[in-house]
Scaffold this motif. Structure first.
Motif, PDB file in Angstrom:
ATOM      1  N   ILE A 143      -5.234  -0.374  -3.921  1.00  9.11           N
ATOM      2  CA  ILE A 143      -5.084   0.161  -2.560  1.00  9.11           C
ATOM      3  C   ILE A 143      -6.309  -0.172  -1.719  1.00  9.11           C
ATOM      4  CG2 ILE A 143      -4.907   2.298  -1.224  1.00  9.11           C
ATOM      5  CD1 ILE A 143      -3.297   3.441  -3.609  1.00  9.11           C
ATOM      6  N   GLN A 185      -5.864   0.226   6.983  1.00 11.21           N
ATOM      7  CA  GLN A 185      -6.105   1.404   7.805  1.00 11.21           C
ATOM      8  C   GLN A 185      -7.031   2.370   7.056  1.00 11.21           C
ATOM      9  OE1 GLN A 185      -2.340   3.146   8.913  1.00 11.21           O
ATOM     10  NE2 GLN A 185      -1.422   1.154   9.350  1.00 11.21           N
ATOM     11  N   LEU A 223       0.473   4.001  -2.952  1.00  8.38           N
ATOM     12  CA  LEU A 223       0.095   5.394  -2.681  1.00  8.38           C
ATOM     13  C   LEU A 223       1.126   6.362  -3.261  1.00  8.38           C
ATOM     14  CD1 LEU A 223      -1.238   5.142   0.987  1.00  8.38           C
ATOM     15  CD2 LEU A 223      -2.561   5.841  -1.025  1.00  8.38           C
ATOM     16  N   GLN A 224       2.389   5.995  -3.152  1.00  2.00           N
ATOM     17  CA  GLN A 224       3.449   6.828  -3.715  1.00  2.00           C
ATOM     18  C   GLN A 224       3.297   6.934  -5.232  1.00  2.00           C
ATOM     19  OE1 GLN A 224       7.369   5.350  -2.885  1.00  2.00           O
ATOM     20  NE2 GLN A 224       8.402   7.150  -3.720  1.00  2.00           N
ATOM     21  N   ALA A 282      -5.641  -2.159   1.664  1.00  2.00           N
ATOM     22  CA  ALA A 282      -5.457  -1.268   2.817  1.00  2.00           C
ATOM     23  C   ALA A 282      -6.004  -1.897   4.095  1.00  2.00           C
ATOM     24  CB  ALA A 282      -6.130   0.072   2.557  1.00  2.00           C
ATOM     25  N   GLU A 313      -7.036   5.564   7.270  1.00  2.00           N
ATOM     26  CA  GLU A 313      -6.280   6.721   6.795  1.00  2.00           C
ATOM     27  C   GLU A 313      -5.743   6.479   5.383  1.00  2.00           C
ATOM     28  OE1 GLU A 313      -5.922   5.295   9.684  1.00  2.00           O
ATOM     29  OE2 GLU A 313      -6.760   6.838  11.017  1.00  2.00           O
ATOM     30  N   GLN A 314      -5.359   5.243   5.093  1.00  5.36           N
ATOM     31  CA  GLN A 314      -4.861   4.921   3.758  1.00  5.36           C
ATOM     32  C   GLN A 314      -5.978   5.047   2.717  1.00  5.36           C
ATOM     33  OE1 GLN A 314      -3.362   0.965   4.618  1.00  5.36           O
ATOM     34  NE2 GLN A 314      -1.253   1.704   4.874  1.00  5.36           N
ATOM     35  N   VAL A 331       0.811  -1.224   0.000  1.00  4.65           N
ATOM     36  CA  VAL A 331       0.000   0.000   0.000  1.00  4.65           C
ATOM     37  C   VAL A 331       0.843   1.272   0.000  1.00  4.65           C
ATOM     38  CG1 VAL A 331      -1.729   1.320   1.290  1.00  4.65           C
ATOM     39  CG2 VAL A 331      -2.010  -1.151   0.986  1.00  4.65           C
ATOM     40  N   PRO A 332       1.883   1.414   0.853  1.00  6.31           N
ATOM     41  CA  PRO A 332       2.687   2.646   0.803  1.00  6.31           C
ATOM     42  C   PRO A 332       3.290   2.904  -0.583  1.00  6.31           C
ATOM     43  CG  PRO A 332       3.162   1.419   2.805  1.00  6.31           C
ATOM     44  CD  PRO A 332       2.310   0.533   1.960  1.00  6.31           C
ATOM     45  N   GLU A 348      -6.647   8.782   2.098  1.00  2.99           N
ATOM     46  CA  GLU A 348      -5.615   9.354   1.243  1.00  2.99           C
ATOM     47  C   GLU A 348      -5.808   8.908  -0.204  1.00  2.99           C
ATOM     48  OE1 GLU A 348      -0.724   9.724   0.876  1.00  2.99           O
ATOM     49  OE2 GLU A 348      -1.621   8.552   2.510  1.00  2.99           O
ATOM     50  N   MET A 349      -6.189   7.655  -0.383  1.00  3.08           N
ATOM     51  CA  MET A 349      -6.458   7.163  -1.728  1.00  3.08           C
ATOM     52  C   MET A 349      -7.607   7.948  -2.366  1.00  3.08           C
ATOM     53  SD  MET A 349      -8.940   5.085  -3.361  1.00  3.08           S
ATOM     54  CE  MET A 349      -9.586   3.994  -2.113  1.00  3.08           C
ATOM     55  N   THR A 356     -12.962  -2.543  -0.295  1.00  2.00           N
ATOM     56  CA  THR A 356     -12.189  -2.707   0.933  1.00  2.00           C
ATOM     57  C   THR A 356     -12.748  -3.810   1.823  1.00  2.00           C
ATOM     58  OG1 THR A 356     -11.356  -1.547   2.888  1.00  2.00           O
ATOM     59  CG2 THR A 356     -13.564  -0.962   2.129  1.00  2.00           C
TER      60      THR A 356
END
Length: 397
Positions: free
Chosen positions: A162, A168, A143-144, A166, A170-171, A139-140, A174-175, A197
């Motif tokens: 994502i 979390q 996201l990048q 994911a 928060e992820q 996921v990180p 952000e997505m 999700t």
């Protein structure tokens, strides 16, 4: 002159050579594709016993073994695709065991390495497969990639990967922010991505409805369709009065789908809203809610400038028993213009559907409407004659 002819001949030969080379390459690619298909089927059959063994032990607590032997790249891909197919089919703890097996077999590591490939197609394929394997550690990186990505089909692929992976909230937020930052009208598509999700979607949607970001609210309203979440009713009650037109319209339609008990003042306020979608939605719901007290509002709404509002109002009047049907007959007989044409259309519709009723109470109701019909239009005249089409030439919808 002869020199120019010689150059032309050489040019033709060069073109023919390039064409021949292109045809040869196409044949090679075709043969390679067919060979890959054949090999893939062979590997599926080769590992059939291993697949059966894994399936038979998914419900047990014992460790699942990784694929046996030294495997080729295509062989690993065949097994990985089978695992991804199971992940899509299974839920809960069984899915988690297959996800762990993908990580244990090194499939996740292989795809993470492909994210650094110089070839765009390989990066896209890796992102897609990581999402299928619910690879939380990816996921990180995903996201990048999404931060650096301008809007394109890859944006949706990354967002879906994502959402699937994911762990979390928060992820996910952000997505959502990264996907919606381009200002594209993709809220329905983003809502579909969000629902991939494995997290508690009802809890997440409630938070999005309360968020100050209007785009988040739109996505949550779309995603709420088909989900019974009583906790969101207070938030919907607030959003019904939102200033933004499309947010207010979606909130009203979703609120009405929960079959609320509407106060007369609320109905009157919604029926006079400056957004035709809201007027049409409330007009349609009044028939399903059997709100007989709203018959005067529906009668007035048949003069509305928007075709959908007029049509839904007449449709609701037809559902409100003999009183509503009599209003339609009066409008068809004494009204004028588009309201008369709309009333005539729905009267004919009710009379034509009368023979389809099997239940006794439905037949009794239809017979009462038949008596009203005969009283207004006469027994001999089987149906009122319309001068123009039902829509009245109104295309404002």
């Amino acid at each position: 002159m002869f020199q120019h002819v010689t150059v032309a001949i050489y040019f033709v030969y060069a073109c023919l050579g390039l064409i021949g080379l292109g045809i040869a390459i196409l044949f090679y690619m075709k043969l390679k594709y067919l060979a890959t298909l054949k090999k893939t089927e062979q590997y599926r059959l080769k590992h059939q016993d291993y697949f059966r063994f894994i399936q038979s032990h998914l419900h047990e607590d014992s460790d699942l073994p990784v694929p046996p032997g030294k495997l080729t790249a295509l062989e690993r891909r065949v097994i990985q695709d089978k695992f991804a197919e199971w992940i899509e089919q299974f839920k809960g703890e069984i899915r988690n065991r297959v996800v762990e097996l993908c990580d244990k077999a090194g499939f996740v590591k292989d795809e993470l390495e492909q994210l650094d490939s110089l070839f765009f197609g390989r990066r896209v394929e890796a992102a897609y497969r990581l999402g299928n394997m619910r690879a939380a550690e990816a996921v990180p990186r995903l996201l990048q990639m999404l931060r650096k990505q301008s809007y394109s089909p890859l944006t949706i692929i990354l967002g879906r990967a994502i959402a699937k992976s994911a762990k979390q909230e928060e992820q996910l937020k952000e997505m959502l922010e990264l996907m919606l930052r381009h200002g594209k009208p993709i809220h329905n598509l983003v809502a579909d991505v969000l629902l991939e999700t494995d997290l508690d979607s009802s809890k997440l949607l409630l938070k999005l409805l309360e968020d100050g970001n209007t785009d988040f609210v739109k996505v949550a309203l779309v995603a709420m369709w088909g989900q019974a979440v009583p906790e969101v009713i207070p938030a919907l009650d607030r959003l019904v009065g939102a200033e933004e037109k499309d947010v207010r319209a979606e909130a009203v339609k979703l609120y009405l789908s929960s079959n609320p008990v509407l106060k007369d003042e609320t109905i009157k306020q919604l029926m006079s809203d400056n957004n035709w979608e809201i007027r049409a939605a409330i007009a349609k719901s009044l028939g399903s809610l059997h709100a007989a007290g709203s018959i005067p509002l529906l009668r007035n709404a048949m003069r509305d400038e928007n075709w959908w509002v007029r049509n839904n109002s007449a449709e609701s009047l037809a559902k409100l028993g003999e009183t509503g049907f009599e209003i339609l007959c009066e409008t068809a007989l004494r009204g004028s213009g588009v309201e008369r044409e709309t009333a005539l259309y729905h009267i004919e519709k009710v009379m034509n559907e009368g023979t389809d009723h099997d239940a006794v109470d439905q037949m009794v109701s239809f017979n009462k409407k038949r008596l009203l019909y005969d009283r207004y239009f006469g027994v001999a005249e089987r149906k009122p004659v319309r001068q123009v089409a039902a829509v009245g030439g109104d295309y404002s919808a």
